[in-house]
Design an enzyme around this catalytic site. Sequence first.
Site, PDB file in Angstrom:
ATOM      1  NE  ARG A 207      -1.155  48.342  57.922  1.00 60.14           N
ATOM      2  CZ  ARG A 207      -1.526  48.849  59.096  1.00 60.14           C
ATOM      3  NH1 ARG A 207      -0.672  49.505  59.859  1.00 60.14           N
ATOM      4  NH2 ARG A 207      -2.753  48.708  59.519  1.00 60.14           N
TER       5      ARG A 207
ATOM      6  CG  HIS B  61      -5.604  53.164  59.939  1.00 62.60           C
ATOM      7  ND1 HIS B  61      -4.412  52.472  59.880  1.00 62.60           N
ATOM      8  CD2 HIS B  61      -5.543  53.859  61.094  1.00 62.60           C
ATOM      9  CE1 HIS B  61      -3.681  52.737  60.934  1.00 62.60           C
ATOM     10  NE2 HIS B  61      -4.336  53.591  61.690  1.00 62.60           N
TER      11      HIS B  61
ATOM     12  CD  GLU C  64      -3.761  49.711  66.193  1.00 61.35           C
ATOM     13  OE1 GLU C  64      -4.370  50.593  66.821  1.00 61.35           O
ATOM     14  OE2 GLU C  64      -2.531  49.712  66.057  1.00 61.35           O
TER      15      GLU C  64
ATOM     16  CG  ASN D  49      -0.552  47.531  64.182  1.00 58.29           C
ATOM     17  OD1 ASN D  49       0.076  46.969  63.288  1.00 58.29           O
ATOM     18  ND2 ASN D  49      -1.537  48.366  63.936  1.00 58.29           N
TER      19      ASN D  49
ATOM     20  CE1 TYR E 181       3.454  52.321  67.690  1.00 60.48           C
ATOM     21  CE2 TYR E 181       1.547  50.875  67.616  1.00 60.48           C
ATOM     22  CZ  TYR E 181       2.391  51.790  67.010  1.00 60.48           C
ATOM     23  OH  TYR E 181       2.164  52.168  65.707  1.00 60.48           O
TER      24      TYR E 181
ATOM     25  CD  GLU F 106       0.000  50.949  63.154  1.00 61.08           C
ATOM     26  OE1 GLU F 106       0.097  51.410  64.320  1.00 61.08           O
ATOM     27  OE2 GLU F 106      -1.013  51.065  62.465  1.00 61.08           O
TER      28      GLU F 106
END
Length: 459
Positions: free
Chosen positions: A77, A121, A166, A294, A296, A361
């Site tokens: 990606r 992005h 995002e 994504n 985290y 991600e």
Amino acid sequence: MSELRFPDGFVWGAATAAYQIEGAARDDGRGPSIWDTFSRTPGKVHAGHTGDVACDHYHRYADDVALMAELGLRAYRYSIAWPRIQPDGTGPVEPRGLDFYDRLTDALLERGIDPIVTLYHWDLPQALEDRGGWTNRETAEHFAAYATAVHGRLGDRVRTWTTLNEPWCSAYLGYGNGLHAPGRRDAGAAFTAVHHLLLGHGLAASALRAAGAQTVGITLNPADVQPADPNSAADAAAVRLVEGLQNRIFLDPLTGAGYPADVLEHVSRMVEPTFIRDGDEKLIAAPIDLLGVNYYSPTYVAGRPDGGGNSAHPGTEGAVEFLPNAEPRTEMGWTIEPAGLSRLLQRLAADYPGLPLMITENGGAFPDRVGAAGPNEVGRVADDDRIAYLDGHLRAVHEAIGRGVNLRGYLVWSLLDNFEWAEGYAKRFGIVHVDYPTQRRTPKASARWYQEVISRNGL
Ligand code: IFM
């Protein structure tokens, strides 16, 4: 522990983004982006770092693709830098910019690596920001024209397209609390930007579809929001507010339900939402085939009238207390809690059924120890903490799949150490170490571990 196998055809890959790795900031007609401007503004980025050189991927892409092939990646990606394609954000296309992505795409395909393109992005052409950026409705229209131009060149080879990465960060960090480019601090501007980003997505998604794109999606960073006290009604209300601002404000209109009434009511305390025009929600709801997720770290909140809130969540002051990040944490200070990923995936699958998901991600920044493994392994980067992070999260992904979540693949963030936005080069997320002065790439222990996971399709 017994072996965990992933479904046949599960997509294994890695992700990067243009400004974070390409460098070559002035090559081949590239125009300035908001991140060029922001990173040159004193005090905005750690130690004054910029993306001018980054990983020099623009010139080293062929070697980087060879490395991806060596690691066995099935998908990669990458994002397209809008200022390389249209240096001023509108008007004539710069063919040399498209040529670069043409070469990169061909190199991937020659190695059997599936290209997954992200169109935006965060590197908005500065010329568009000078006209209001994402607070200007016209930016959404320009974005669709840009998407069409990129598809015109790459659409015969790229199957999977994601519009935005995002948009929560673009809007709230870019226009709300100013931690990211363009560095504006205005809650009203942040919500205006949310809407125009979504509109840009919808217009681009329709344009891509009309041009024949096979798989069209968007990547969000939806939050796993948890209450400090599961039995507290006040904490449950705080969860709902934060979920509204980070998840439902994007996902509900994207999936055709329009903006949630409670979120609109919250927004209208800060700005009159006149920027939402009749028909916009229909445009935003252009069908998508894939939601990129994504993840985290989880978010824990409590409902408190004296809560300090969080500048990244406008209007939470005086209502929400964001709990400090618990241990264990990554070098970013983010709590490591793989269960949050499993919870989030299950929640998304339940709330937005029928939408295939992909982890676009997931990864961690850790203080890598270069050569720490001993004199016989010079250059080895021992990153056991990253391996543990990835292992834990892949187990969570496997659990979610076992519970019925339609998850297509997993892309690690990131292939290479890179420019970590406001943190500059101080934080390293790569499974491949980059020695910035020499640009030498060294696969970390995690890269070899991931190679093994891919080859076994399991843990
Ligand atoms: O580096 C970023 C990436 O650009 C977007 N998602 C989060 C990553 C880590 O902060």
